[in-house]
Design an enzyme around this catalytic site. Sequence first.
Site, short mmCIF file in Angstrom:
data_model
loop_
_atom_site.label_atom_id
_atom_site.label_comp_id
_atom_site.label_asym_id
_atom_site.label_seq_id
_atom_site.Cartn_x
_atom_site.Cartn_y
_atom_site.Cartn_z
CE1 TYR A 1 5.20 2.52 3.68
CE2 TYR A 1 3.46 0.90 3.51
CZ TYR A 1 4.79 1.21 3.59
OH TYR A 1 5.73 0.20 3.57
CB THR B 1 -0.96 0.02 1.21
OG1 THR B 1 -0.18 -0.08 2.42
CG2 THR B 1 -1.95 -1.13 1.14
CD1 TRP B 2 5.29 4.28 0.56
CD2 TRP B 2 6.73 3.13 -0.69
NE1 TRP B 2 6.38 5.09 0.34
CE2 TRP B 2 7.28 4.41 -0.43
CE3 TRP B 2 7.46 2.22 -1.46
CZ2 TRP B 2 8.53 4.80 -0.92
CZ3 TRP B 2 8.70 2.62 -1.95
CH2 TRP B 2 9.23 3.89 -1.67
CB ILE C 1 -5.25 -6.04 -7.82
CG1 ILE C 1 -4.74 -4.66 -7.37
CG2 ILE C 1 -5.65 -6.88 -6.60
CD1 ILE C 1 -5.79 -3.77 -6.72
CG ASN D 1 14.14 -0.77 4.97
OD1 ASN D 1 14.29 -1.08 3.79
ND2 ASN D 1 13.03 -0.19 5.41
CG ASP E 1 3.52 -4.39 3.87
OD1 ASP E 1 3.98 -5.00 4.86
OD2 ASP E 1 4.00 -3.32 3.45
CG HIS F 1 8.90 1.36 8.28
ND1 HIS F 1 7.75 2.04 7.97
CD2 HIS F 1 9.37 0.91 7.10
CE1 HIS F 1 7.54 2.00 6.67
NE2 HIS F 1 8.52 1.32 6.12
N PRO G 1 8.58 0.26 -10.55
CG PRO G 1 6.91 -0.87 -11.71
CD PRO G 1 7.51 -0.72 -10.34
CE LYS H 1 6.16 -2.28 6.32
NZ LYS H 1 4.87 -2.02 5.68
#
Length: 353
Positions: free
Chosen positions: A78, A49-50, A283, A171, A73, A139, A224, A107
């Site tokens: 976000y 969903t970012w 999706i 990360n 997620d 996060h 992308p 997160k």
Amino acid sequence: DSGNTHSHSEYTRKYEHEHEIELKKMNILVDGCFTLNNGLQMPAIGLGTWKSKPGEVRGAVEHALRVGYKHVDCAPVYGNEKEVGEAFANVFGDGAVKREAVWITSKIFPNVKVEEYEAKCRQTLSDLGLEYLDLYLLHWPLTEHGTLVEMWAAMEALLSKGLVKAIGVSNFSVAKLNQILPSAKVVPAVNQVESHPTWHQKELRSFCEANGIHVSAYCPLGSPDQWASDGLNRKCTGVAPLTDERVKEVASRMGKSPAQVLLRWGVQMGGSVLPKSVTPSRIEDNLKALEFSVGEADMAELSAWAPQYRLLHGAFHTGPARHLKTLQDLWDEDTSYLEGRDFEKPEGFMLLR
């Protein structure tokens, strides 16, 4: 230092010995899920969903759940968790899907003291309209408000209070995992990191596998939008994974889309993948990556990508006034390969120490 390395290698060997059978099972996909080190089953494909814009994310999450996604997620940073919560309320409320059938991750962004982690977690639960989270991640490994050891202990406390069913990190490099593992009461269930054919994270994957930590991939399609004229890679040589000839050739031969091939590559690498989309047809197509396999030769070709480079550099978490002053400090790797890349840099930015 060498002392840390020694103690850690002992820890790894001990873990591998005690959990040999479980470790072998963790990379195996069963009924579209991977088994975590606590025995829970996490669906291999989740909706990211970012960067899903307000007004779009509710419809995307709702559509995903109604067409069979069992994994979403999220993250407060976000800026869309309340809208995601509306989607959950709609779908769970009308009985189309049961809450317990969906794996929901969120997160905590470590810009608060460890004493505030519980309040932050409860705020996320309120925004999402949930009583518990399946997975809660630290996060970023940012230490302005506490050491990594203190931060991980605060995550463990949330687990013991029943607010979350599993805890993990995002990360985190091998070196940063190495900081928390020796004193951890609970081994992180997941490390969510960037991964796709142009950035395998091979060493990190091996380390996580040896220590029973599942690797979950964000940006599994090679992000992308980072290749747009105003994206992070506007001066990066090379081709976006989705439009690379190798990927297109494999996809064409198999009668699949390039996105499906990239997602399947990630799953066959032994990790879950979190593609973001707000387009209903995409999706649906992304979920179909569970319905086929990429052959050994094609996997080898897709895995032979060179040079390797990360797309999400994280420069905005570094700088002269921060604990992590350079990108090398953030990722614990030689970041000279990012030299010449054109991206937004904070004041006083440095690639290397």
